[in-house]
Design a protein around this motif. Structure first.
Motif, PDB file in Angstrom:
ATOM      1  N   ASP A  62       0.869  -1.173   0.000  1.00 46.57           N
ATOM      2  CA  ASP A  62       0.000   0.000   0.000  1.00 46.57           C
ATOM      3  C   ASP A  62       0.907   1.224   0.000  1.00 46.57           C
ATOM      4  N   ALA A 110      -4.431   6.503  -2.704  1.00 44.91           N
ATOM      5  CA  ALA A 110      -5.878   6.742  -2.737  1.00 44.91           C
ATOM      6  C   ALA A 110      -6.238   7.838  -1.736  1.00 44.91           C
ATOM      7  N   THR A 155      -8.609   7.958   0.396  1.00 44.24           N
ATOM      8  CA  THR A 155      -9.135   7.435   1.653  1.00 44.24           C
ATOM      9  C   THR A 155      -8.447   6.114   1.979  1.00 44.24           C
ATOM     10  N   ASP A 163      -7.729   2.381   2.352  1.00 43.98           N
ATOM     11  CA  ASP A 163      -8.172   1.191   1.629  1.00 43.98           C
ATOM     12  C   ASP A 163      -8.655   0.157   2.640  1.00 43.98           C
ATOM     13  N   THR A 164      -9.964   0.067   2.799  1.00 46.07           N
ATOM     14  CA  THR A 164     -10.533  -0.810   3.826  1.00 46.07           C
ATOM     15  C   THR A 164     -10.553  -2.278   3.400  1.00 46.07           C
ATOM     16  N   THR A 165     -10.112  -2.584   2.186  1.00 45.06           N
ATOM     17  CA  THR A 165      -9.901  -3.988   1.832  1.00 45.06           C
ATOM     18  C   THR A 165      -8.587  -4.494   2.412  1.00 45.06           C
ATOM     19  N   LYS A 166      -7.729  -3.551   2.834  1.00 46.46           N
ATOM     20  CA  LYS A 166      -6.425  -3.914   3.389  1.00 46.46           C
ATOM     21  C   LYS A 166      -6.311  -3.604   4.876  1.00 46.46           C
TER      22      LYS A 166
END
Length: 273
Positions: A46, A50, A52, A54-57
């Motif tokens: 990462d 981005a 915001t 990254d809520t997948t990570k």
């Protein structure tokens, strides 16, 4: 057509053969025991480009009862992402009606989203200083293979206290904490660093040793030791990453509100296997 199918199958077979890890449960990267440090390949990263998180990570670390977690918060004032960096902050809480705690701190972890067993991890970051500041980059076991803490171990890639010009790199386990075996082998080391600059804090993790690094150079190795209690080496299971700007605790002492806000600035995180 059969010729092309054969070629595709051959490519797939070669790719599988060259892959040095497998993925379990969709997010746990398990490195083979035949790991070769010359063959590192990037598997996860990462760079915070981005706008915001990254809520997948990542997940924002919630408040918890551990010594380091008293002020952890998802409050947006504790986080900022800009210019390709994430800023994790420790602040004075000016809204004690909504939350009575005097301070709030920001942290992120990959728990339940990314974990790995063996490999290389590097974090490029800059640490700010304040009385009571305790930024940390560390790892905990994802599955708790051996029971409750500290039986699964803890890997502290970097911890910094107050205004020090040194970092701590440490392992904790039942062996070191409960059996008090902190010198067979030594489980911690300090290293000087340039606290005015970005530094790369790292770990190379093998089936038989943990190699801590600073700016690409080895600082400390914690080996797996034979003929000692088995709790000496709980590091044969997937671990997840935690990065947090902590405040206060029995080790670092009380915070000085006049020094706040304080922040840890993360440029990028990379994991190789």
């Amino acid at each position: 057509m059969s010729k092309y199918i054969f070629i595709i199958c051959a490519i797939i077979l070669v790719s599988c053969k060259n892959t040095s890890y497998k993925i379990a449960d969709g997010y746990k990267y398990i490195q083979k025991d035949s790991i070769n440090s010359k063959d590192w390949k990037l598997v996860w990263k990462d760079d915070f480009e981005a706008p915001t998180l990254d809520t997948t990570k990542w997940t924002k670390i919630p408040k918890n009862n551990a010594d380091w977690g008293n002020y952890m918060s998802s409050d947006p004032r504790c986080f900022d992402i800009s210019d390709g960096k994430i800023y994790l902050k420790g602040i004075v809480n000016k809204d004690t009606i909504s939350d009575p705690r005097p301070y709030l701190t920001g942290g992120i972890y990959t728990k339940g989203k990314f974990a790995f067993q063996y490999g290389k991890v590097e974090i490029h970051a800059k640490l700010e200083s304040a009385q009571g500041a305790w930024p940390a980059i560390w790892m905990l076991a994802e599955d708790k293979k051996y029971g409750r803490y500290p039986r699964n171990g803890e890997i502290d890639i970097m911890e910094h206290l107050n205004f020090d010009d040194i970092i701590y790199q440490t392992t904790h386990s039942y062996y070191t904490l409960e059996l008090k075996q902190s010198s067979n082998p030594p489980h911690s080391k300090t290293s000087k660093f340039d606290k005015e600059a970005f530094n790369t804090f790292g770990l190379e993790w093998f089936p038989d040793k943990l190699v801590f690094t600073l700016n690409g150079k080895e600082t400390f190795t914690y080996p797996r030791v034979k003929d000692v209690d088995k709790s000496q080496w709980p590091y044969n299971q997937p671990f997840y990453l935690l990065i947090d700007q902590q405040l206060e605790g029995s080790w670092v002492g009380k915070a000085n509100p006049d020094d706040l806000p304080v922040q840890m600035i993360i440029d990028w995180v990379k994991v190789y296997q």
